[in-house]
Design a protein around this motif. Sequence first.
Motif, PDB file in Angstrom:
ATOM      1  N   ARG A  61      28.417  39.006  45.052  1.00  0.00           N
ATOM      2  CA  ARG A  61      29.411  37.499  44.407  1.00  0.00           C
ATOM      3  C   ARG A  61      28.320  36.889  43.368  1.00  0.00           C
ATOM      4  O   ARG A  61      28.777  36.484  42.668  1.00  0.00           O
ATOM      5  CB  ARG A  61      29.191  36.944  46.218  1.00  0.00           C
ATOM      6  CG  ARG A  61      30.947  36.246  45.599  1.00  0.00           C
ATOM      7  CD  ARG A  61      30.689  35.052  46.769  1.00  0.00           C
ATOM      8  NE  ARG A  61      29.448  34.156  46.850  1.00  0.00           N
ATOM      9  CZ  ARG A  61      29.502  32.798  46.860  1.00  0.00           C
ATOM     10  NH1 ARG A  61      30.297  31.871  48.191  1.00  0.00           N
ATOM     11  NH2 ARG A  61      28.485  31.863  47.232  1.00  0.00           N
ATOM     12  N   PRO A  66      34.684  33.468  39.162  1.00  0.00           N
ATOM     13  CA  PRO A  66      35.370  32.648  40.584  1.00  0.00           C
ATOM     14  C   PRO A  66      36.689  33.813  40.949  1.00  0.00           C
ATOM     15  O   PRO A  66      37.089  34.129  41.537  1.00  0.00           O
ATOM     16  CB  PRO A  66      35.985  31.265  40.562  1.00  0.00           C
ATOM     17  CG  PRO A  66      34.474  31.257  39.114  1.00  0.00           C
ATOM     18  CD  PRO A  66      33.845  31.950  38.515  1.00  0.00           C
ATOM     19  N   GLN A  67      37.125  34.450  39.778  1.00  0.00           N
ATOM     20  CA  GLN A  67      38.377  35.381  39.670  1.00  0.00           C
ATOM     21  C   GLN A  67      38.265  36.014  39.128  1.00  0.00           C
ATOM     22  O   GLN A  67      37.800  36.140  37.647  1.00  0.00           O
ATOM     23  CB  GLN A  67      39.409  34.098  38.751  1.00  0.00           C
ATOM     24  CG  GLN A  67      39.946  33.454  40.044  1.00  0.00           C
ATOM     25  CD  GLN A  67      40.551  33.734  41.080  1.00  0.00           C
ATOM     26  OE1 GLN A  67      41.324  34.797  41.032  1.00  0.00           O
ATOM     27  NE2 GLN A  67      39.985  33.360  42.331  1.00  0.00           N
ATOM     28  N   GLN A  81      44.053  41.555  41.641  1.00  0.00           N
ATOM     29  CA  GLN A  81      42.766  40.375  41.322  1.00  0.00           C
ATOM     30  C   GLN A  81      42.202  39.754  42.479  1.00  0.00           C
ATOM     31  O   GLN A  81      42.915  39.677  43.510  1.00  0.00           O
ATOM     32  CB  GLN A  81      43.762  39.020  40.817  1.00  0.00           C
ATOM     33  CG  GLN A  81      43.761  38.095  40.157  1.00  0.00           C
ATOM     34  CD  GLN A  81      43.066  37.653  39.364  1.00  0.00           C
ATOM     35  OE1 GLN A  81      43.180  38.768  38.574  1.00  0.00           O
ATOM     36  NE2 GLN A  81      42.609  36.604  38.755  1.00  0.00           N
ATOM     37  N   TYR A  82      41.277  39.348  42.337  1.00  0.00           N
ATOM     38  CA  TYR A  82      39.891  39.169  44.384  1.00  0.00           C
ATOM     39  C   TYR A  82      39.645  38.213  43.612  1.00  0.00           C
ATOM     40  O   TYR A  82      39.181  37.671  42.210  1.00  0.00           O
ATOM     41  CB  TYR A  82      38.954  40.555  43.789  1.00  0.00           C
ATOM     42  CG  TYR A  82      39.361  40.984  44.401  1.00  0.00           C
ATOM     43  CD1 TYR A  82      39.868  42.483  45.603  1.00  0.00           C
ATOM     44  CD2 TYR A  82      40.067  43.055  43.615  1.00  0.00           C
ATOM     45  CE1 TYR A  82      40.374  43.140  46.299  1.00  0.00           C
ATOM     46  CE2 TYR A  82      40.515  44.100  44.001  1.00  0.00           C
ATOM     47  CZ  TYR A  82      40.389  44.199  45.138  1.00  0.00           C
ATOM     48  OH  TYR A  82      40.643  45.482  45.385  1.00  0.00           O
ATOM     49  N   THR A  83      39.064  37.199  44.614  1.00  0.00           N
ATOM     50  CA  THR A  83      38.011  35.757  44.272  1.00  0.00           C
ATOM     51  C   THR A  83      36.851  36.800  44.404  1.00  0.00           C
ATOM     52  O   THR A  83      37.010  37.849  44.835  1.00  0.00           O
ATOM     53  CB  THR A  83      38.550  34.658  45.126  1.00  0.00           C
ATOM     54  OG1 THR A  83      38.155  35.132  46.661  1.00  0.00           O
ATOM     55  CG2 THR A  83      39.162  34.807  45.025  1.00  0.00           C
ATOM     56  N   ASP A  84      35.641  36.095  43.697  1.00  0.00           N
ATOM     57  CA  ASP A  84      34.525  36.615  43.826  1.00  0.00           C
ATOM     58  C   ASP A  84      33.906  36.841  45.260  1.00  0.00           C
ATOM     59  O   ASP A  84      33.592  37.824  45.780  1.00  0.00           O
ATOM     60  CB  ASP A  84      33.056  35.254  43.251  1.00  0.00           C
ATOM     61  CG  ASP A  84      32.542  34.313  44.144  1.00  0.00           C
ATOM     62  OD1 ASP A  84      34.368  33.518  44.347  1.00  0.00           O
ATOM     63  OD2 ASP A  84      32.515  33.427  43.238  1.00  0.00           O
ATOM     64  N   ARG A  85      34.206  35.968  46.233  1.00  0.00           N
ATOM     65  CA  ARG A  85      33.984  36.037  47.650  1.00  0.00           C
ATOM     66  C   ARG A  85      35.462  37.279  48.435  1.00  0.00           C
ATOM     67  O   ARG A  85      34.351  38.523  49.369  1.00  0.00           O
ATOM     68  CB  ARG A  85      34.328  34.955  48.258  1.00  0.00           C
ATOM     69  CG  ARG A  85      34.651  35.120  50.415  1.00  0.00           C
ATOM     70  CD  ARG A  85      34.198  33.810  50.859  1.00  0.00           C
ATOM     71  NE  ARG A  85      33.140  32.907  50.113  1.00  0.00           N
ATOM     72  CZ  ARG A  85      32.187  33.420  50.835  1.00  0.00           C
ATOM     73  NH1 ARG A  85      31.812  34.016  51.328  1.00  0.00           N
ATOM     74  NH2 ARG A  85      31.084  32.078  50.574  1.00  0.00           N
ATOM     75  N   GLU A  86      36.300  37.367  48.139  1.00  0.00           N
ATOM     76  CA  GLU A  86      36.783  39.358  48.163  1.00  0.00           C
ATOM     77  C   GLU A  86      36.489  39.757  48.567  1.00  0.00           C
ATOM     78  O   GLU A  86      36.332  40.911  48.439  1.00  0.00           O
ATOM     79  CB  GLU A  86      38.203  38.709  47.743  1.00  0.00           C
ATOM     80  CG  GLU A  86      38.993  37.667  48.650  1.00  0.00           C
ATOM     81  CD  GLU A  86      40.740  37.174  48.181  1.00  0.00           C
ATOM     82  OE1 GLU A  86      41.575  37.252  47.954  1.00  0.00           O
ATOM     83  OE2 GLU A  86      41.287  37.423  46.650  1.00  0.00           O
ATOM     84  N   ARG A 157      33.918  39.471  34.827  1.00  0.00           N
ATOM     85  CA  ARG A 157      34.807  39.104  35.574  1.00  0.00           C
ATOM     86  C   ARG A 157      36.207  39.124  35.436  1.00  0.00           C
ATOM     87  O   ARG A 157      37.597  39.634  35.634  1.00  0.00           O
ATOM     88  CB  ARG A 157      35.404  37.125  34.487  1.00  0.00           C
ATOM     89  CG  ARG A 157      35.627  37.863  33.179  1.00  0.00           C
ATOM     90  CD  ARG A 157      36.279  36.568  32.387  1.00  0.00           C
ATOM     91  NE  ARG A 157      36.524  36.222  30.959  1.00  0.00           N
ATOM     92  CZ  ARG A 157      38.229  36.857  30.418  1.00  0.00           C
ATOM     93  NH1 ARG A 157      39.252  37.108  31.175  1.00  0.00           N
ATOM     94  NH2 ARG A 157      38.192  36.705  29.460  1.00  0.00           N
TER      95      ARG A 157
END
Length: 168
Positions: A61, A66-67, A81-86, A157
């Motif tokens: 992660r 972040p995105q 599109q993902y968040t770093d957590r997703e 990113r």
Amino acid sequence: MRNRIGIFSLISLTVALLLFWLFYPTEEEQILARFEELSDIASKSDIASAIADALVLEDFRDIFAPQVYLKTGGRARLAGQYTDRELMQLYGRIRLQSKRLSLRFENIEILSLSETDATTTADVHAEGTDNIRASNRVESFHAKINLRKIDGDWKFRQFIYIEPLPGK
């Protein structure tokens, strides 16, 4: 005596700055190291334990912005599109379902570099073996990869699939 101390201090400072300049990695070297780090973290050997799988997720992660945007070729269901957590959770599921994973980047070329953004291209080689069916999946393609410098670290990113590699 005072002159000697001043001269010694000046020489010491000059040597220290020279050593720092010689050994501190350039922006390009930091970006290439980031690719190597992603390869190491995303790859999994046959003998990796469940604990090792869990421990690597935070490191995974941390190398993403972040995105994150993925535009994929053969695996269209991963695009988006993902968040770093997703993205970390998605990778965690893939890692648990896989007996072995390999990710490597070759022919990395830095196309543009600014203080906060970098655009690169690379040949991406991904391979995995499923735990259940023991089926092997191999993908090799050329990709455009964008990074952003966040809090002093280059983070991935955007990954854009360009084309499959010839003969793959």
